[in-house]
Design an enzyme around this catalytic site. Sequence first.
Site, PDB file in Angstrom:
ATOM      1  CG  ASP A  12     111.538  20.823  35.184  1.00 52.40           C
ATOM      2  OD1 ASP A  12     110.782  20.264  33.934  1.00 52.40           O
ATOM      3  OD2 ASP A  12     111.903  22.017  34.760  1.00 52.40           O
ATOM      4  CE  LYS A  15     104.966  17.446  37.682  1.00 51.98           C
ATOM      5  NZ  LYS A  15     105.941  18.339  37.748  1.00 51.98           N
ATOM      6  N   GLY A  39     108.119  16.306  30.475  1.00 48.01           N
ATOM      7  CA  GLY A  39     109.306  15.670  30.567  1.00 48.01           C
ATOM      8  C   GLY A  39     109.380  15.073  32.200  1.00 48.01           C
ATOM      9  CG  HIS A  40     106.341  13.265  33.631  1.00 47.64           C
ATOM     10  ND1 HIS A  40     105.687  12.905  33.823  1.00 47.64           N
ATOM     11  CD2 HIS A  40     106.834  14.460  34.689  1.00 47.64           C
ATOM     12  CE1 HIS A  40     104.469  14.234  34.656  1.00 47.64           C
ATOM     13  NE2 HIS A  40     105.332  14.894  34.729  1.00 47.64           N
ATOM     14  CD  GLN A 221     102.460  21.533  31.559  1.00 45.62           C
ATOM     15  OE1 GLN A 221     101.823  21.023  31.965  1.00 45.62           O
ATOM     16  NE2 GLN A 221     103.879  20.459  31.211  1.00 45.62           N
TER      17      GLN A 221
END
Length: 421
Positions: A12, A15, A39-40, A221
Amino acid sequence: MVDIVLGSQYGDEGKGKLTDHLTESFDVCARAQGGHNAGHSVKTGDKSAYKLHLLPSGIVNPKVDNLIGSGCVFNVDAFFEELDQLETQGIPRVHERIHVSSRCHLNLTLHAAVDGLSEQELGSNSIGTTKKGIGPAYSCKASRDGLRVDDIYHESFERRLRLLANGYSKRYGALLKYSVEDEIQSFDSIKKKLRPYIVDAVDYMRVARENKKSMLVEASQALMLDLDFGSYPFVTSTSCSLQGCMQGLGISPFEVRNVIGVVKCYMTRVGSGPFLTEQHGDVGSKLQDIGGEIGVSTGRRRRCGWLDLVILKYSAAINHYTSINLTKLDVLDTFPMIRVATAYITPGGDRLTTFPADLGLDYTVEYRDFEGWQQSTSGIRTWSELPLKAQKYIEFIETSMGVKAAYIGTGQDREDMIIRQ
């Protein structure tokens, strides 16, 4: 030529924003490991926001080709849901610009059902997974029971899936809420639709190499969730390191040009596990609120705390960053004092400056304190505009890590970034 973007902390870090910014200069964007537990978030110049989980962030750029590499675990439902959402949002040619390695292991509905039960078994010692089946999918891969994308089209697929489901059923009994018939039927109905996306990723990489295509690799991650080097057992189920990215895509080390570590200017963590600089009081709540620290994949509020240089130096020693991207500097604008962890002190008085394997000891954190700049850095795009106290904070991080901050994020929009090349 390959550049790799890596998370340096607990994930988080931001990225997706950097990847979206960099893809303008690349032909291909690829994911090497992980699944739809990533989750991006990407926000573009027209204020549109895109939330990505399985797809590479390069899919948002209409000029970029995208690859889900062999080291990933692939959930077919999540894949089509994301593509349909992006198409609805107006992203051009999404179906033409995404390719899936035939060697990806499948992340089944069965795996998600088992993931939740595994967490229940652990009780208060649960890992805090996304319950999307990532761990069980990688466990099947390691035990050689897994099914790959290519297997969908083999006669043995149904038999092997039934065998896998039967094994889990024997372990969990009536607790397992899952229908193997439904999953078989689902794959039967989807396999024709899926086929055009499937490629031999080894050959895809070979052709890209021969045609001198530039590639940006987006890791999921972060190093501290790496299966080998992270805060085990509170980690993900794959390698989130530089080496994991090369493995997952079959990249030669001689192809790698830049390795960019993404570093949030404070620390966050989702789920369980050690977090020595975590702040439970007003500081933690303030970081959560100003930083909007809600997980893209989980919807959970992230645990927040001060920056930890012990972790960052450890991360740099493994990932060999050529530069870093500091993110969310503006979140710290109103703090009168900003703390940075520089060492851990053991109960016996030893001073540790590298992250220890033994996470069971009651460590005390040694901090260095910085006077806050207490003025807005939001939207600043040149180094000279930054307050001197903010510059001092950044320079201390650079000196400690031995790596230059080539990119400094100062807001949510993709253009809110200082670039120092």
